[in-house]
Design a protein around this motif. Sequence first.
Motif, PDB file in Angstrom:
ATOM      1  N   PRO A  40      96.464  71.800   5.342  1.00  0.00           N
ATOM      2  CA  PRO A  40      96.410  70.334   5.375  1.00  0.00           C
ATOM      3  C   PRO A  40      97.509  69.720   6.237  1.00  0.00           C
ATOM      4  O   PRO A  40      97.295  68.675   6.851  1.00  0.00           O
ATOM      5  N   ALA A  41      98.667  70.357   6.301  1.00  0.00           N
ATOM      6  CA  ALA A  41      99.759  69.814   7.109  1.00  0.00           C
ATOM      7  C   ALA A  41      99.419  69.851   8.595  1.00  0.00           C
ATOM      8  O   ALA A  41      99.688  68.895   9.324  1.00  0.00           O
ATOM      9  N   ILE A  42      98.815  70.926   9.059  1.00  0.00           N
ATOM     10  CA  ILE A  42      98.449  71.017  10.481  1.00  0.00           C
ATOM     11  C   ILE A  42      97.306  70.051  10.793  1.00  0.00           C
ATOM     12  O   ILE A  42      97.290  69.420  11.849  1.00  0.00           O
ATOM     13  N   LEU A  43      96.362  69.901   9.874  1.00  0.00           N
ATOM     14  CA  LEU A  43      95.301  68.914  10.085  1.00  0.00           C
ATOM     15  C   LEU A  43      95.862  67.494  10.089  1.00  0.00           C
ATOM     16  O   LEU A  43      95.418  66.638  10.873  1.00  0.00           O
ATOM     17  N   ALA A  44      96.845  67.221   9.235  1.00  0.00           N
ATOM     18  CA  ALA A  44      97.493  65.907   9.241  1.00  0.00           C
ATOM     19  C   ALA A  44      98.239  65.682  10.547  1.00  0.00           C
ATOM     20  O   ALA A  44      98.259  64.565  11.078  1.00  0.00           O
ATOM     21  N   LEU A  45      98.848  66.731  11.079  1.00  0.00           N
ATOM     22  CA  LEU A  45      99.527  66.636  12.365  1.00  0.00           C
ATOM     23  C   LEU A  45      98.533  66.293  13.470  1.00  0.00           C
ATOM     24  O   LEU A  45      98.820  65.467  14.353  1.00  0.00           O
ATOM     25  N   ALA A  46      97.356  66.895  13.431  1.00  0.00           N
ATOM     26  CA  ALA A  46      96.303  66.563  14.403  1.00  0.00           C
ATOM     27  C   ALA A  46      95.888  65.101  14.247  1.00  0.00           C
ATOM     28  O   ALA A  46      95.679  64.395  15.247  1.00  0.00           O
ATOM     29  N   GLY A  47      95.770  64.635  13.010  1.00  0.00           N
ATOM     30  CA  GLY A  47      95.414  63.243  12.768  1.00  0.00           C
ATOM     31  C   GLY A  47      96.477  62.272  13.267  1.00  0.00           C
ATOM     32  O   GLY A  47      96.158  61.232  13.847  1.00  0.00           O
ATOM     33  N   LEU A  48      97.735  62.612  13.068  1.00  0.00           N
ATOM     34  CA  LEU A  48      98.809  61.743  13.541  1.00  0.00           C
ATOM     35  C   LEU A  48      98.838  61.687  15.066  1.00  0.00           C
ATOM     36  O   LEU A  48      99.039  60.615  15.658  1.00  0.00           O
ATOM     37  N   ALA A  49      98.647  62.827  15.725  1.00  0.00           N
ATOM     38  CA  ALA A  49      98.599  62.838  17.185  1.00  0.00           C
ATOM     39  C   ALA A  49      97.402  62.023  17.678  1.00  0.00           C
ATOM     40  O   ALA A  49      97.512  61.301  18.674  1.00  0.00           O
ATOM     41  N   ALA A  50      96.277  62.111  16.975  1.00  0.00           N
ATOM     42  CA  ALA A  50      95.099  61.334  17.363  1.00  0.00           C
ATOM     43  C   ALA A  50      95.335  59.836  17.176  1.00  0.00           C
ATOM     44  O   ALA A  50      94.871  59.024  17.989  1.00  0.00           O
ATOM     45  N   MET A  51      96.073  59.442  16.138  1.00  0.00           N
ATOM     46  CA  MET A  51      96.379  58.023  15.934  1.00  0.00           C
ATOM     47  C   MET A  51      97.239  57.482  17.068  1.00  0.00           C
ATOM     48  O   MET A  51      96.983  56.384  17.577  1.00  0.00           O
ATOM     49  N   ILE A  52      98.239  58.239  17.476  1.00  0.00           N
ATOM     50  CA  ILE A  52      99.089  57.802  18.586  1.00  0.00           C
ATOM     51  C   ILE A  52      98.276  57.745  19.875  1.00  0.00           C
ATOM     52  O   ILE A  52      98.399  56.801  20.666  1.00  0.00           O
ATOM     53  N   ALA A  53      97.436  58.746  20.092  1.00  0.00           N
ATOM     54  CA  ALA A  53      96.598  58.768  21.298  1.00  0.00           C
ATOM     55  C   ALA A  53      95.643  57.583  21.322  1.00  0.00           C
ATOM     56  O   ALA A  53      95.437  56.961  22.374  1.00  0.00           O
ATOM     57  N   LEU A  54      95.053  57.245  20.185  1.00  0.00           N
ATOM     58  CA  LEU A  54      94.139  56.106  20.113  1.00  0.00           C
ATOM     59  C   LEU A  54      94.873  54.804  20.403  1.00  0.00           C
ATOM     60  O   LEU A  54      94.387  53.950  21.155  1.00  0.00           O
ATOM     61  N   TYR A  55      96.055  54.646  19.846  1.00  0.00           N
ATOM     62  CA  TYR A  55      96.858  53.448  20.098  1.00  0.00           C
ATOM     63  C   TYR A  55      97.196  53.320  21.581  1.00  0.00           C
ATOM     64  O   TYR A  55      97.044  52.239  22.180  1.00  0.00           O
ATOM     65  N   LEU A  56      97.637  54.410  22.186  1.00  0.00           N
ATOM     66  CA  LEU A  56      97.981  54.365  23.606  1.00  0.00           C
ATOM     67  C   LEU A  56      96.745  54.133  24.473  1.00  0.00           C
ATOM     68  O   LEU A  56      96.814  53.421  25.478  1.00  0.00           O
ATOM     69  N   SER A  57      95.609  54.710  24.091  1.00  0.00           N
ATOM     70  CA  SER A  57      94.376  54.494  24.850  1.00  0.00           C
ATOM     71  C   SER A  57      93.922  53.044  24.777  1.00  0.00           C
ATOM     72  O   SER A  57      93.507  52.457  25.782  1.00  0.00           O
ATOM     73  N   LEU A  58      94.004  52.448  23.592  1.00  0.00           N
ATOM     74  CA  LEU A  58      93.608  51.048  23.451  1.00  0.00           C
ATOM     75  C   LEU A  58      94.551  50.123  24.214  1.00  0.00           C
ATOM     76  O   LEU A  58      94.111  49.145  24.828  1.00  0.00           O
ATOM     77  N   ASN A  59      95.840  50.415  24.189  1.00  0.00           N
ATOM     78  CA  ASN A  59      96.785  49.613  24.965  1.00  0.00           C
ATOM     79  C   ASN A  59      96.568  49.785  26.454  1.00  0.00           C
ATOM     80  O   ASN A  59      96.730  48.831  27.220  1.00  0.00           O
ATOM     81  N   ASN A  60      96.219  50.982  26.881  1.00  0.00           N
ATOM     82  CA  ASN A  60      95.931  51.209  28.289  1.00  0.00           C
ATOM     83  C   ASN A  60      94.709  50.406  28.718  1.00  0.00           C
ATOM     84  O   ASN A  60      94.678  49.827  29.797  1.00  0.00           O
ATOM     85  N   ARG A  61      93.712  50.334  27.855  1.00  0.00           N
ATOM     86  CA  ARG A  61      92.508  49.560  28.155  1.00  0.00           C
ATOM     87  C   ARG A  61      92.815  48.062  28.169  1.00  0.00           C
ATOM     88  O   ARG A  61      92.273  47.306  28.961  1.00  0.00           O
ATOM     89  N   LYS A  62      93.708  47.636  27.275  1.00  0.00           N
ATOM     90  CA  LYS A  62      94.027  46.217  27.151  1.00  0.00           C
ATOM     91  C   LYS A  62      94.911  45.723  28.293  1.00  0.00           C
ATOM     92  O   LYS A  62      94.695  44.641  28.839  1.00  0.00           O
ATOM     93  N   PHE A  63      95.946  46.502  28.645  1.00  0.00           N
ATOM     94  CA  PHE A  63      96.936  46.052  29.624  1.00  0.00           C
ATOM     95  C   PHE A  63      96.726  46.636  31.021  1.00  0.00           C
ATOM     96  O   PHE A  63      97.408  46.247  31.953  1.00  0.00           O
ATOM     97  N   GLY A  64      95.844  47.575  31.178  1.00  0.00           N
ATOM     98  CA  GLY A  64      95.578  48.153  32.485  1.00  0.00           C
ATOM     99  C   GLY A  64      96.657  49.122  32.925  1.00  0.00           C
ATOM    100  O   GLY A  64      97.419  49.652  32.120  1.00  0.00           O
ATOM    101  N   THR A  65      96.714  49.328  34.234  1.00  0.00           N
ATOM    102  CA  THR A  65      97.675  50.283  34.787  1.00  0.00           C
ATOM    103  C   THR A  65      99.083  49.727  34.696  1.00  0.00           C
ATOM    104  O   THR A  65      99.349  48.610  35.142  1.00  0.00           O
ATOM    105  N   ARG A  66      99.958  50.488  34.112  1.00  0.00           N
ATOM    106  CA  ARG A  66     101.355  50.098  33.947  1.00  0.00           C
ATOM    107  C   ARG A  66     102.196  50.764  35.026  1.00  0.00           C
ATOM    108  O   ARG A  66     101.759  51.726  35.654  1.00  0.00           O
ATOM    109  N   PRO A  67     103.408  50.276  35.266  1.00  0.00           N
ATOM    110  CA  PRO A  67     104.255  50.902  36.279  1.00  0.00           C
ATOM    111  C   PRO A  67     104.548  52.377  36.009  1.00  0.00           C
ATOM    112  O   PRO A  67     104.702  53.157  36.944  1.00  0.00           O
TER     113      PRO A  67
END
Length: 138
Positions: A40-67
């Motif tokens: 369960p700890a490794i699966l939770a680690l995968a979930g946490l990495a996916a949450m960060i990736a989703l947040y960064l992907s949504l921000n990338n879509r919202k703000f476009g290309t950053r410097p």
Amino acid sequence: MRASARIFWILAIFFLIVGIAYGLLTGLYEPLGIETVGFPAILALAGLAAMIALYLSLNNRKFGTRPEDQLDAEVEDEAGVQGSFAPYSWWPLWASLGAALVFLGVAAGWWIAAFGVIIACYGVIGWVMEFSTGQYEH
């Protein structure tokens, strides 16, 4: 943000594959089936990495290309306001003290964790409501 999002998506997929493989391999040796902590700890680690990736992907879509995504960007391209932070705030101290007590309570005794949860909730609520009351109210 695009590069960071890709890194975290790769990490999420990697930890998901490793977690499933770990669960299958340890399930062969455990009498009750699946190992109760690591899987369960490794699966939770995968979930946490996916949450960060989703947040960064949504921000990338919202703000476009950053410097930081451009190879020819200069340091001054990212100049300006980076956020709104309260000066001389004591609330992060209470939140971190509560989190430390929660982690200590897991190792030393659950009664310590209970006090930690109370202090952490006090700190987080105060930190969130900091701009709604007091000197910096708006």
